[in-house]
Write an enzyme that holds these catalytic residues in place. Structure first.
Site, PDB file in Angstrom:
ATOM      1  N   ASP A   1      -7.258 -47.722 -52.726  1.00  7.94           N
ATOM      2  CA  ASP A   1      -8.567 -48.305 -53.046  1.00  7.94           C
ATOM      3  C   ASP A   1      -8.609 -48.569 -54.544  1.00  7.94           C
ATOM      4  OD1 ASP A   1     -11.423 -48.475 -53.798  1.00  7.94           O
ATOM      5  OD2 ASP A   1     -11.776 -47.967 -51.700  1.00  7.94           O
ATOM      6  N   ILE A   2      -9.085 -49.761 -54.882  1.00  9.24           N
ATOM      7  CA  ILE A   2      -9.092 -50.179 -56.282  1.00  9.24           C
ATOM      8  C   ILE A   2      -9.952 -49.250 -57.138  1.00  9.24           C
ATOM      9  CG2 ILE A   2     -11.041 -51.815 -56.216  1.00  9.24           C
ATOM     10  CD1 ILE A   2      -7.644 -52.595 -57.755  1.00  9.24           C
TER      11      ILE A   2
ATOM     12  N   HIS B   1     -12.324 -50.436 -42.162  1.00  7.03           N
ATOM     13  CA  HIS B   1     -11.365 -49.650 -42.942  1.00  7.03           C
ATOM     14  C   HIS B   1     -11.753 -48.181 -42.940  1.00  7.03           C
ATOM     15  CE1 HIS B   1     -14.511 -51.308 -45.530  1.00  7.03           C
ATOM     16  NE2 HIS B   1     -14.471 -50.157 -46.177  1.00  7.03           N
TER      17      HIS B   1
ATOM     18  N   HIS C   1     -11.507 -44.819 -45.174  1.00  7.59           N
ATOM     19  CA  HIS C   1     -11.217 -44.240 -46.490  1.00  7.59           C
ATOM     20  C   HIS C   1     -10.565 -42.873 -46.282  1.00  7.59           C
ATOM     21  CE1 HIS C   1     -14.014 -46.771 -49.032  1.00  7.59           C
ATOM     22  NE2 HIS C   1     -14.582 -46.953 -47.860  1.00  7.59           N
TER      23      HIS C   1
HETATM   24  P1  5GP Z   1     -16.853 -49.847 -48.168  1.00 13.95           P
HETATM   25  O1  5GP Z   1     -17.993 -49.650 -49.102  1.00 13.95           O
HETATM   26  O2  5GP Z   1     -16.926 -51.189 -47.474  1.00 13.95           O
HETATM   27  O3  5GP Z   1     -16.664 -48.716 -47.226  1.00 13.95           O
HETATM   28  O4  5GP Z   1     -15.558 -49.813 -49.083  1.00 13.95           O
HETATM   29  C1  5GP Z   1     -14.851 -50.939 -49.505  1.00 13.95           C
HETATM   30  C2  5GP Z   1     -13.831 -50.447 -50.479  1.00 13.95           C
HETATM   31  O5  5GP Z   1     -12.947 -51.520 -50.761  1.00 13.95           O
HETATM   32  C3  5GP Z   1     -14.410 -49.992 -51.829  1.00 13.95           C
HETATM   33  O6  5GP Z   1     -14.138 -48.626 -52.020  1.00 13.95           O
HETATM   34  C4  5GP Z   1     -13.716 -50.888 -52.838  1.00 13.95           C
HETATM   35  O7  5GP Z   1     -13.320 -50.183 -53.988  1.00 13.95           O
HETATM   36  C5  5GP Z   1     -12.513 -51.401 -52.083  1.00 13.95           C
HETATM   37  N1  5GP Z   1     -12.084 -52.712 -52.507  1.00 13.95           N
HETATM   38  C6  5GP Z   1     -12.863 -53.815 -52.645  1.00 13.95           C
HETATM   39  N2  5GP Z   1     -12.113 -54.871 -53.040  1.00 13.95           N
HETATM   40  C7  5GP Z   1     -10.841 -54.409 -53.167  1.00 13.95           C
HETATM   41  C8  5GP Z   1      -9.611 -55.031 -53.551  1.00 13.95           C
HETATM   42  O8  5GP Z   1      -9.535 -56.212 -53.858  1.00 13.95           O
HETATM   43  N3  5GP Z   1      -8.506 -54.248 -53.555  1.00 13.95           N
HETATM   44  C9  5GP Z   1      -8.549 -52.927 -53.213  1.00 13.95           C
HETATM   45  N4  5GP Z   1      -7.393 -52.249 -53.258  1.00 13.95           N
HETATM   46  N5  5GP Z   1      -9.689 -52.313 -52.855  1.00 13.95           N
HETATM   47  C10 5GP Z   1     -10.823 -53.040 -52.829  1.00 13.95           C
END
Ligand code: 5GP
Ligand code: ZN
Length: 137
Positions: A29-30, A97, A99
């Site tokens: 995760d970035i 996804h 985490h």
């Molecule tokens: P959500 O909030 O949808 O559960 O988490 C999405 C996750 O995707 C976030 O933790 C965010 O940091 C990660 N993310 C968003 N864009 C990118 C990207 O371009 N590359 C990577 N490696 N992670 C990303």
């Protein structure tokens, strides 16, 4: 398709890939909420948990322990959270996804449940149980 994770799968956007099999891929995760924070995704574009078919769910969740064990081995965390966010305002990327978040002493992450047990009567437990069982049937 305008999906950032599909673009990562296609190699259009770079990512620090850590695991791949026929049906899934995992990459860092970035944000690196903690050291080793990893996202596991299905190769099939599925919006979130509500849209997961059985096969995609099975192959996706099958990879969870593999990546979890690798994180444990690599970083010796005190624990590890497996988290999946669905729908706004929790979900920001609409390609399902998981985490995997290794946890460390004083890592600053806030993630805990609040214990409402004392406020919930037996009748309420039964009502909640019924509501879920009815929804499943
Ligand atoms: P959500 O909030 O949808 O559960 O988490 C999405 C996750 O995707 C976030 O933790 C965010 O940091 C990660 N993310 C968003 N864009 C990118 C990207 O371009 N590359 C990577 N490696 N992670 C990303
Ligand atoms: Zn996608």
């Amino acid at each position: 398709m305008d999906c950032i994770f599909c673009k990562i799968l296609d190699g259009e956007i770079p990512a620090y890939k850590v695991y791949e099999d026929e049906h899934t891929m995992a990459f860092l995760d970035i944000t690196q909420g903690t050291k080793g924070h990893t996202l596991l995704i299905p190769k099939k574009h599925v919006k979130n948990v509500y849209d997961l078919d059985d096969d995609t769910a099975a192959t996706l969740f099958q990879a969870v322990p593999k990546v979890a064990k690798a994180l444990k081995k690599a970083f010796n965390p005190i624990g590890l959270n497996v988290i999946n966010n669905n729908d706004q305002p929790l979900q920001s990327v609409y390609h399902v996804h998981i985490h995997l978040v290794p946890r460390y002493d004083n890592d600053g992450m806030v993630l805990s449940t609040i214990n409402h047990q004392d406020d919930v009567s037996k009748e309420t437990f039964l009502e909640i149980q019924d509501a879920i069982k009815n929804a499943l049937s």
